[in-house]
Motif scaffolding. Structure first.
Motif, short mmCIF file in Angstrom:
data_model
loop_
_atom_site.label_atom_id
_atom_site.label_comp_id
_atom_site.label_asym_id
_atom_site.label_seq_id
_atom_site.Cartn_x
_atom_site.Cartn_y
_atom_site.Cartn_z
N MET A 1 39.05 39.03 42.88
CA MET A 1 38.39 38.06 42.04
C MET A 1 36.89 38.30 42.13
O MET A 1 36.40 38.92 43.05
CB MET A 1 38.75 36.65 42.48
CG MET A 1 40.23 36.34 42.36
SD MET A 1 40.68 34.92 41.40
CE MET A 1 39.88 33.59 42.21
N LYS A 2 36.21 37.73 41.17
CA LYS A 2 34.76 37.84 41.12
C LYS A 2 34.13 36.52 41.54
O LYS A 2 34.62 35.45 41.21
CB LYS A 2 34.31 38.18 39.70
CG LYS A 2 34.84 39.48 39.17
CD LYS A 2 34.08 40.62 39.75
CE LYS A 2 34.50 41.91 39.05
NZ LYS A 2 33.77 43.05 39.52
N LYS A 15 24.25 37.88 40.56
CA LYS A 15 25.26 38.93 40.50
C LYS A 15 26.66 38.34 40.59
O LYS A 15 26.88 37.28 41.15
CB LYS A 15 25.06 39.94 41.64
CG LYS A 15 23.79 40.74 41.49
CD LYS A 15 23.69 41.78 42.57
CE LYS A 15 22.40 42.59 42.38
NZ LYS A 15 22.18 43.52 43.46
N GLU A 16 27.59 39.10 40.05
CA GLU A 16 29.00 38.77 40.11
C GLU A 16 29.64 39.86 40.96
O GLU A 16 29.67 41.03 40.56
CB GLU A 16 29.57 38.77 38.70
CG GLU A 16 30.89 38.08 38.56
CD GLU A 16 31.30 37.98 37.10
OE1 GLU A 16 32.33 38.57 36.77
OE2 GLU A 16 30.59 37.32 36.32
N LEU A 17 30.11 39.49 42.15
CA LEU A 17 30.62 40.47 43.11
C LEU A 17 32.09 40.23 43.44
O LEU A 17 32.59 39.11 43.33
CB LEU A 17 29.80 40.40 44.40
CG LEU A 17 28.30 40.68 44.26
CD1 LEU A 17 27.58 40.38 45.57
CD2 LEU A 17 28.06 42.12 43.83
N GLU A 18 32.75 41.29 43.86
CA GLU A 18 34.14 41.17 44.32
C GLU A 18 34.18 40.32 45.58
O GLU A 18 33.33 40.46 46.46
CB GLU A 18 34.73 42.54 44.63
CG GLU A 18 35.03 43.39 43.43
CD GLU A 18 36.13 42.83 42.55
OE1 GLU A 18 37.06 42.17 43.06
OE2 GLU A 18 36.05 43.07 41.33
N GLY A 19 35.15 39.42 45.64
CA GLY A 19 35.29 38.59 46.82
C GLY A 19 36.26 37.47 46.58
O GLY A 19 37.01 37.46 45.61
N GLY A 20 36.22 36.53 47.49
CA GLY A 20 37.12 35.39 47.35
C GLY A 20 36.91 34.37 48.44
O GLY A 20 36.07 34.52 49.33
N ILE A 21 37.72 33.35 48.35
CA ILE A 21 37.62 32.24 49.29
C ILE A 21 38.28 32.65 50.61
O ILE A 21 39.34 33.28 50.61
CB ILE A 21 38.25 30.97 48.68
CG1 ILE A 21 37.89 29.75 49.50
CG2 ILE A 21 39.74 31.12 48.50
CD1 ILE A 21 38.17 28.44 48.77
N ILE A 22 37.64 32.32 51.72
CA ILE A 22 38.23 32.63 53.02
C ILE A 22 38.47 31.36 53.86
O ILE A 22 39.18 31.41 54.85
CB ILE A 22 37.40 33.66 53.82
CG1 ILE A 22 35.99 33.16 54.08
CG2 ILE A 22 37.39 34.99 53.10
CD1 ILE A 22 35.17 34.07 55.00
N THR A 40 29.25 43.86 48.28
CA THR A 40 28.43 44.56 47.29
C THR A 40 29.06 45.94 47.06
O THR A 40 29.85 46.42 47.89
CB THR A 40 26.98 44.73 47.78
OG1 THR A 40 26.97 45.61 48.91
CG2 THR A 40 26.34 43.39 48.12
N PRO A 41 28.69 46.62 45.98
CA PRO A 41 29.19 47.98 45.76
C PRO A 41 28.82 48.94 46.89
O PRO A 41 29.52 49.91 47.14
CB PRO A 41 28.52 48.40 44.45
CG PRO A 41 28.23 47.12 43.74
CD PRO A 41 27.93 46.12 44.84
N GLU A 42 27.73 48.61 47.61
CA GLU A 42 27.29 49.45 48.74
C GLU A 42 28.07 49.14 50.02
O GLU A 42 27.84 49.78 51.05
CB GLU A 42 25.80 49.26 48.99
CG GLU A 42 24.89 49.59 47.81
CD GLU A 42 24.87 48.52 46.74
OE1 GLU A 42 24.75 48.89 45.56
OE2 GLU A 42 24.99 47.32 47.06
#
Length: 134
Positions: A1-2, A15-22, A40-42
């Motif tokens: 998800m973003k 920014k809209e980054l890949e991730g999610g609720i933890i 991040t992409p890096e």
């Protein structure tokens, strides 16, 4: 998800980054916000609280996943095959078609304007509602 970052003080603001609720505050007591992690992409990882992200944007993605899982959307008339845990008003007949009036990001489905609510039910679509036609 973003995950869309809205905190102007964060290095990834906007920014809209890949991730999610933890961590999810299941009781919604308000004392503890939800915790999200993004990458991040890096490859750098950040942890963010609910007030640092666009929570509506994130929830919309969760709702879309639930709509896909369910195979039905708000406004659809369905037969409930399995209700799951939930509740209903007196006299609610699970053996006749009902209209979905709400789906949340956890998969909770409401039928007929709160006449019944089920936890992640299985349904068969009888007719598509207005939401599906948009």
């Amino acid at each position: 998800m973003k995950v869309k970052i809205i905190d102007p003080n964060h290095p990834c603001f906007g920014k809209e980054l890949e991730g999610g609720i933890i961590y999810f505050d299941i009781y919604h007591r308000g004392g503890r916000p939800d915790l999200y992690e993004v990458s991040t992409p890096e490859g750098k990882r950040y942890r963010l609280l609910t007030d640092q992200i666009d929570a509506d944007h994130y929830e919309a993605q969760e709702v879309n996943e639930e709509i896909e899982r369910l195979g039905a959307n708000v406004g659809d008339t369905v037969m409930v095959i399995r209700s799951g845990s939930g509740g209903s008003n007196a006299g609610f007949d699970w053996n006749v078609p009902h209209v979905i009036t709400r789906i949340d990001g956890s998969g909770h489905v409401e039928f007929d304007d709160t006449a019944a609510w089920g936890f992640r039910p299985d349904v068969t679509v009888i007719t598509r509602g207005e939401a599906a036609k948009i």
